[in-house]
Design an enzyme around this catalytic site. Sequence first.
Site, short mmCIF file in Angstrom:
data_model
loop_
_atom_site.label_atom_id
_atom_site.label_comp_id
_atom_site.label_asym_id
_atom_site.label_seq_id
_atom_site.Cartn_x
_atom_site.Cartn_y
_atom_site.Cartn_z
N CYS A 15 12.79 -74.38 -113.77
CA CYS A 15 12.39 -74.26 -115.18
C CYS A 15 13.42 -74.76 -116.19
O CYS A 15 13.11 -75.65 -116.98
CB CYS A 15 12.02 -72.81 -115.49
SG CYS A 15 10.54 -72.28 -114.62
N PHE B 126 22.84 -63.03 -118.37
CA PHE B 126 23.03 -64.48 -118.49
C PHE B 126 24.43 -64.83 -118.99
O PHE B 126 24.62 -65.82 -119.68
CB PHE B 126 21.93 -65.13 -119.35
CG PHE B 126 20.63 -65.25 -118.58
CD1 PHE B 126 20.26 -66.46 -118.03
CD2 PHE B 126 19.84 -64.14 -118.36
CE1 PHE B 126 19.09 -66.57 -117.27
CE2 PHE B 126 18.68 -64.22 -117.61
CZ PHE B 126 18.31 -65.44 -117.07
N LEU B 127 25.38 -63.97 -118.65
CA LEU B 127 26.77 -64.24 -119.00
C LEU B 127 27.63 -64.32 -117.74
O LEU B 127 28.78 -63.89 -117.74
CB LEU B 127 27.31 -63.16 -119.95
CG LEU B 127 26.80 -63.21 -121.39
CD1 LEU B 127 27.38 -62.07 -122.22
CD2 LEU B 127 27.14 -64.55 -122.07
N HIS B 128 27.04 -64.84 -116.64
CA HIS B 128 27.81 -65.00 -115.41
C HIS B 128 28.20 -66.46 -115.27
O HIS B 128 27.33 -67.33 -115.11
CB HIS B 128 26.99 -64.54 -114.20
CG HIS B 128 26.60 -63.10 -114.30
ND1 HIS B 128 27.49 -62.08 -114.10
CD2 HIS B 128 25.42 -62.52 -114.62
CE1 HIS B 128 26.88 -60.92 -114.30
NE2 HIS B 128 25.62 -61.16 -114.62
N ALA B 129 29.50 -66.72 -115.32
CA ALA B 129 29.96 -68.11 -115.18
C ALA B 129 29.67 -68.59 -113.76
O ALA B 129 29.69 -67.81 -112.80
CB ALA B 129 31.45 -68.18 -115.47
N GLY B 130 29.36 -69.86 -113.62
CA GLY B 130 29.03 -70.39 -112.31
C GLY B 130 28.96 -71.89 -112.31
O GLY B 130 29.53 -72.56 -113.19
N LYS C 244 7.91 -69.91 -125.51
CA LYS C 244 8.37 -70.06 -124.12
C LYS C 244 9.55 -71.02 -124.03
O LYS C 244 10.57 -70.73 -123.38
CB LYS C 244 7.20 -70.55 -123.26
CG LYS C 244 7.56 -70.93 -121.83
CD LYS C 244 8.03 -69.74 -121.02
CE LYS C 244 8.63 -70.20 -119.70
NZ LYS C 244 9.16 -69.13 -118.89
N GLU D 287 4.22 -67.77 -119.17
CA GLU D 287 4.70 -66.80 -118.19
C GLU D 287 6.23 -66.74 -118.22
O GLU D 287 6.89 -67.77 -118.31
CB GLU D 287 4.21 -67.20 -116.79
CG GLU D 287 4.62 -66.26 -115.70
CD GLU D 287 4.27 -64.80 -116.04
OE1 GLU D 287 3.10 -64.50 -116.30
OE2 GLU D 287 5.19 -63.97 -116.05
N PHE D 288 6.78 -65.52 -118.12
CA PHE D 288 8.23 -65.36 -118.22
C PHE D 288 8.84 -64.81 -116.92
O PHE D 288 10.02 -64.47 -116.90
CB PHE D 288 8.59 -64.42 -119.38
CG PHE D 288 8.22 -64.98 -120.73
CD1 PHE D 288 9.09 -65.82 -121.41
CD2 PHE D 288 6.99 -64.69 -121.31
CE1 PHE D 288 8.75 -66.36 -122.64
CE2 PHE D 288 6.64 -65.21 -122.55
CZ PHE D 288 7.53 -66.06 -123.23
#
Length: 441
Positions: A263, A252-256, A207, A151-152
Amino acid sequence: MRIAMIGAGYVGLVSGACFSDFGHHVTCVDNDASKVEALRHGRIPIHEPGLPDLIARNVAGGRLSFASDLDRPVAQADIVFIAVGTPSRRGDGHADLSYVHAATRSLARALDGFTVIVTKSTVPVGTSDEVERIIREENPHADFAVVSNPEFLREGAAIRDFKHPDRIVIGVDQERARQVIAEVYRPLHLNASPILYTDRRTAELTKYAANAFLATKITFINEIADLAEKVGANVQEVARGIGLDNRIGPKFLHAGPGFGGSCFPKDTLALIKTGQDNETPLRIVETVVAVNDQRKRAMARKVSSAFGGNGNLRGKSIAVLGVTFKPNTDDMRDSPAVPLITALQDMGAQVRVYDPVGMPQAEKVIENVTFCRDAYDCARGAHAVVIVTEWEQFRALDLKELASIMASSVIVDLRNVYSPEEVMRNGFHYCGVGRAMPLAY
Ligand code: NAD
């Protein structure tokens, strides 16, 4: 189709409700009797936008029900999904398959007529073979086939993700089983969602490869953010500059503060173990995990540097806004907020906490903090506000009011939700991630 969904957690409940919405008859089975009891009374045990309505609609339509005993639902099912947890095994990082194995043993004895068993849980390569072996051992006469269907979906957008997936991956070795699972997913196929048929081992590895790749992308931009701070560049603009390249993509290129959640942390560790067991070390993924682990403490040092550095926050009250690992979920599993809060406490800070929906979960896992009623209650008397989870309601705080109730005006924005100029215009010292800032404190 009659479906038995074993495990009514974030994945099982959403998948079961969505399958029933497609018109299938679904029973969600969970061995946590209190969860089943709550569901039967219309109380939804997790926070997932849209889920209460979806469940209510399908329960009323007679297509969705809940049970704590799997015998009847499994005996009646054409297809049984295993959607139980696969956390990290204590001590070594391998996926703990005890829940999958226990569920398999129980369902094996209840099978009646040809049944397709699907591993929907995230499981290491070879687990579907093991599920098949266990069923043969428990019930040698059973007529069944085992399929892998990872599952994604993402928590917080789970229903949309389930109903409009980028792709569905199905590892299946038998034509008869393929026809059954194709029928289950037919409504999505009509929506033109791509279905990738492959073998079981490839599906299982796909996965883990997907999650490890996404974790790598996050960690990569976090390291670029650190460099941007040092060289006077802006990571958000770098991310935009590279994300517009179709080969890279903007997500998925947000720095944090580093990845967390139910997961990525456990799946990257499990993939590393699979690599080691097969004498194929996955050095990139190993580095990603190590870099991400170090980042949690680094974020606490970022808070202390707002007060002149040296890792000392003695006498400081710090307001932490957001503790779930991302917005729109109440899931606290491996949330970066937890080690961050511990590190702030180790530096001597008194920590105040507020989260829009995560408070009941937070109270179980975070100690020695003051839990607050709302963001302003949290900020009252604090020397700094630290934004850890980017809930919508934290994006437009009344900065004038904050300044009037805080002991000193510092905002550490670990999600870069504010414009530094705007915050500084209101008299705050601002500290974001990967954006070099003149120190005005
Ligand atoms: P969860 O902990 O929320 O739910 C698991 C449920 O299974 C629990 O309610 C538990 O009581 C139940 N359970 C355990 N053993 C059982 C048994 N023998 N019989 C019946 N019920 C049993 O976990 P989750 O987040 O839904 O994850 C499930 C699987 O899906 C994991 O392998 C996870 O890696 C994978 N996954 C999760 C997500 C996510 O966003 N949460 C996304 C994709 C894949």
